[in-house]
Each structure stands twice: as structure tokens, then as C-alpha cells.
Design a protein around this motif. Structure first.
Motif, PDB file in Angstrom:
ATOM      1  N   MET A 179       3.922   5.729  -5.326  1.00 41.43           N
ATOM      2  CA  MET A 179       3.998   5.690  -6.787  1.00 41.43           C
ATOM      3  C   MET A 179       2.950   6.604  -7.424  1.00 41.43           C
ATOM      4  SD  MET A 179       3.404   2.408  -9.302  1.00 41.43           S
ATOM      5  CE  MET A 179       1.615   2.537  -9.284  1.00 41.43           C
ATOM      6  N   ARG A 183       0.830  -1.198   0.000  1.00 40.61           N
ATOM      7  CA  ARG A 183       0.000   0.000   0.000  1.00 40.61           C
ATOM      8  C   ARG A 183       0.871   1.258   0.000  1.00 40.61           C
ATOM      9  NH1 ARG A 183      -4.993   1.665   1.417  1.00 40.61           N
ATOM     10  NH2 ARG A 183      -5.645  -0.455   1.827  1.00 40.61           N
ATOM     11  N   ARG A 203       3.916   1.569  -1.043  1.00 44.46           N
ATOM     12  CA  ARG A 203       4.598   1.727  -2.336  1.00 44.46           C
ATOM     13  C   ARG A 203       3.638   2.306  -3.376  1.00 44.46           C
ATOM     14  NH1 ARG A 203       6.023  -3.073  -4.749  1.00 44.46           N
ATOM     15  NH2 ARG A 203       5.533  -4.432  -2.988  1.00 44.46           N
ATOM     16  N   MET A 204       2.402   1.803  -3.363  1.00 47.76           N
ATOM     17  CA  MET A 204       1.441   2.279  -4.361  1.00 47.76           C
ATOM     18  C   MET A 204       1.069   3.738  -4.124  1.00 47.76           C
ATOM     19  SD  MET A 204       1.105  -0.131  -6.489  1.00 47.76           S
ATOM     20  CE  MET A 204       2.819  -0.415  -6.089  1.00 47.76           C
ATOM     21  N   GLU A 205       0.964   4.099  -2.848  1.00 50.37           N
ATOM     22  CA  GLU A 205       0.632   5.498  -2.545  1.00 50.37           C
ATOM     23  C   GLU A 205       1.750   6.418  -3.006  1.00 50.37           C
ATOM     24  OE1 GLU A 205      -2.250   4.718   1.333  1.00 50.37           O
ATOM     25  OE2 GLU A 205      -0.156   5.288   1.627  1.00 50.37           O
TER      26      GLU A 205
END
Lengths: 174, 254
Positions: free
Chosen positions: B73, B67, B69-71
């Protein structure tokens, strides 16, 4: 009224995206790859997002990415338990095993591990319908938007998916 | 009852179980169930299957590190409808020189974060709302500042000051790592009755001291100040007066 930001449209649905990807790919690492690709695509498409249902919008992208990858790996063709969409809904012949009650069968402790195995073993198209309906608790209309098929097809896939689960639960019980 | 109409009925019984029928259709299904034992069994089995799926098939949650990392990114890549125009001219400028979009965005952040309160303010509020919506308010839940403070060590490149204000009526609840403009920052969570206050902190060398400034956005109140090399943002749905009290108490606490 400012346009909604990507953060607020897409990121609140990260769990939903991951859950769908996980059930479609049946693999945690693959699921992360799918969601990551889907988010990058979503960022790219975001300017054309029309402000509707952010979850259905994101899940549709997740679903398409997952299908692309599964097709690329030729892994989409899990041996189907059922044939194509136009198959007759058919009599509820899973009912015909005598003297058993799926309600108790499904609620028995030793069957619990089995139910997610059964769900994971469903053909991809039936599995996604059941996951979106019963785990993600989406409406038929939302599911139809995610999958890109008419509502009638959603109903038929749900029925076939659940019937297969009910039959398999009974068979495992015998 | 011929097979075709029964086929339709099965789908209707299913739609009823799924809560998809209008009252009139649901009543028609109920009337049919009175007369049809087979459909009654079907209804019972479908309900049991739905309940079993809900209870027993896992709804997987995105792992916390994924989560984050995705935020990070998407914070780096995402278009920002709220962004003031100059930033985009910078982005386009860097982009036109062939740098990757992420690199351009990162450069722009370095330039913009210290000054651009408009974008930061929105990013802080977005972070706060995201945490509230996702039920991921704390990465570490503790009312003890001596637990929360060391927790941040090694996760971010500075040591945030952590204070407990329980005595002043703002008990510390925990901490988490959040993302403001693509950058990992510390967030401390305080409570006031049923309200949540997020206090964001990041290091901002040479920022100097700046007095508190009140802002509000979309019905949320924000206060920002800087002290030493740290920039602070408090955000909450708490009323203006109490949030200002919180900030005053926080600044005064040792």
C-alpha cells in the motif's frame, strides 16, 4: 544527500506502530485498521516530516488515529482507576499489605497471564505511557513527543499506571 | 520529610529506574535511598514491575500478511523523493484527469518499471535494507532449492529460477516475497561469510537478454541483468569483486 524515503522512515517502525495500536484498541482487527489509517495519513504528511525521529513521528500519528476512533466509538472512557492528571501522587500505600513481596508475586508463573490483563485494564492514558516506556522502551522525551504532553505529565502518568499495576498485582495475590 | 518533597522523590526514584537521570541526580537519589526504607522498597517494586512487563507483556508484532499489505500500500502511495522528475509529471498528468492516486501510480509503474533503473535500483536497495532492519529476511528459510522454489508457487505470478551455489561458496539461505515499486517480486537470499546477498527476480515479458550491469548506491553494490523473460537484481554490502563472482557463478549454474 537525498531526502530519506518513506519506506526507510516509517516502515521499519511497523511493529512498533502495530504494538501501540494493539494495546490502545485491545483488538487485533481494530489495530490493523488503525495502523492502515495511520500509514495513509503518514504518507500524506510525509512531505512535512522534518527528518527527526521516525518512530516517534509515526507513533504520534498512530496514537491520534486510535484516539479518534476510540472517541468516535465512545469507547475511550474506560472506567478510570484513577482521576485526572493533577491527582496527588500519594503515599505508596500499595506497600501496606503486610508480608508480601511483589517481586516474587510478579515473577510467579500463575501471575504472568494476569500482568497483561492488568495492563490492558489500565485507563487509556496510563496504559499508553506504560506501553511506550516499558514495552517500546522509549525515553520520557520521546513519549512526551508521541503523546503531546509535557515530560512532567509523562512521569506522573507512568507513576500512576505502575502504581495501579503494583496494587492490582498485590490484590490478585491476596 | 514532608509529602510534597516525597512526591518529587518518588518520581525521581522512578526516573532513576527508567534510566532518565543525569549522574548527579542519580547520586542524590542513591543517597536518599540509603536513608529511606520506603523509597528502597519502591525502587525494588518499580524495577520488578518493569522487568515483569518487559518479560511478560507481549510486544505485538505486525502479522506477516498485514505487513505485506502495508508495504504494498505504501509503495503504491508513498511520495518518492528519489524519483526522477518525469515520473512525477506522469503522476500529475494522470492525477489531473481525475484518476485515483493509486491507479495513477500503478499505471506509472507499468510504464516505468522496465526502463527506469534509477527508481528500481533505489526500490531494490530499500527492500534489501527493510528486510535487514526488520529481521524478516526469509519467509521461507531453507538451503534446499527444491524447498524454496515450490514455496514461491502461487504467491507470485511467475516461477523464479532457484539455484543453490553452496559449492561456489554462496549457500542459499531462503526466500521471501518482497515489494519493488509496489509489485510483488521473488527474493532469494544467499550468504557469503557474514554478508547477505539478496537476489530479486521478477518477470518482464519481452525483456530479452541483457548483460550484467554494475551499479552502486549508498555504499551497496548492485548488479542487474535480464535473461529470457526475467529481470534480475542482486544487491549486497559485499565487495564489488565478490558480488560479480556471485553473479557469474549464478548465471553459469544449471
Amino acid at each position: 544527500m537525498p531526502a530519506p524515503s518513506f519506506d526507510r522512515v516509517a516502515l521499519p517502525h511497523l511493529d512498533a506502530a502495530y504494538n501501540l495500536a494493539r494495546w490502545l484498541t485491545r483488538d487485533p482487527t481494530e489495530a490493523e485498521d488503525v495502523v492502515q489509517d495511520a500509514l495513509l495519513r503518514a504518507v500524506k504528511y510525509f512531505p512535512s516530516f522534518n527528518g527527526g525521529d521516525g518512530r516517534a513521528w509515526l507513533l504520534r500519528i498512530v496514537r491520534n488515529v486510535a484516539y479518534d476512533r476510540l472517541t468516535a466509538r465512545r469507547d475511550g472512557g474506560t472506567v478510570p482507576l484513577e482521576s485526572s492528571d493533577d491527582e496527588e501522587v500519594g503515599p505508596a500505600d500499595y506497600l501496606r499489605d503486610p508480608g508480601d513481596d511483589p517481586e516474587t508475586a510478579l515473577s510467579r508463573k500463575q501471575d504472568r497471564a494476569q500482568l497483561d490483563t492488568l495492563l490492558a485494564a489500565l485507563p487509556l492514558e496510563l496504559r499508553e505511557a506504560v506501553v511506550l516506556c516499558d514495552l517500546e522502551e522509549m525515553s520520557y522525551r520521546e513519549i512526551a513527543a508521541v503523546i503531546g504532553v509535557p515530560i512532567g505529565t509523562v512521569m506522573s502518568r507512568l507513576w500512576r499506571g505502575r502504581r495501579a499495576l503494583m496494587r492490582a498485582a498485590k490484590a490478585g495475590d491476596a | 520529610m514532608n509529602d510534597d518533597s516525597h512526591r518529587e522523590l518518588r518520581l525521581l526514584v522512578q526516573a532513576d529506574c527508567d534510566g532518565e537521570l543525569q549522574p548527579r541526580d542519580a547520586a542524590a537519589v542513591a543517597a536518599h535511598l540509603e536513608d529511606c526504607a520506603e523509597c528502597r522498597v519502591l525502587q525494588r517494586d518499580l524495577r520488578a514491575t518493569k522487568a515483569a512487563l518487559r518479560d511478560e507483556a507481549p510486544r505485538y508484532r505486525a502479522p506477516d500478511d498485514f505487513r505485506r499489505r502495508m508495504e504494498a500500500m505504501t509503495a503504491t502511495n508513498a511520495p518518492r523523493p528519489h524519483a526522477p522528475a518525469p515520473r512525477w509529471r506522469w503522476g500529475a498528468w494522470f492525477g489531473s484527469f481525475g484518476l485515483g492516486a493509486a491507479v495513477a501510480a500503478a499505471l506509472v509503474l507499468l510504464i516505468v518499471v522496465p526502463r527506469d533503473n534509477g527508481g528500481v535500483e533505489q526500490s531494490v536497495l530499500d527492500g534489501h535494507l527493510r528486510a535487514l532492519q526488520s529481521d524478516r529476511l526469509y519467509d521461507v528459510a531453507s538451503t534446499d532449492q527444491h524447498t524454496v522454489k515450490p514455496w514461491f508457487a502461487g504467491k507470485i505470478d511467475f516461477t523464479p529460477p532457484v539455484k543453490d551455489l553452496a559449492a561456489q561458496g554462496f549457500p542459499l539461505k531462503g526466500g521471501r516475497i518482497d515489494t519493488v515499486h509496489g509489485r510483488a517480486v521473488a527474493a532469494m537470499i544467499y550468504g557469503r561469510a557474514k554478508h547477505v546477498i539478496d537476489l530479486y527476480v521478477w518477470s518482464q515479458p519481452k525483456a530479452g537478454d541483457a548483460p550484467s550491469r554494475d551499479l552502486s548506491r549508498n555504499g551497496y553494490n548492485l548488479v542487474t541483468w535480464s535473461k529470457g523473460d526475467m529481470r534480475f537484481w542482486a544487491v549486497s554490502d559485499l565487495n564489488r569483486e565478490e558480488l560479480d563472482d556471485f553473479v557469474r557463478d549464478w548465471q553459469a549454474a544449471p
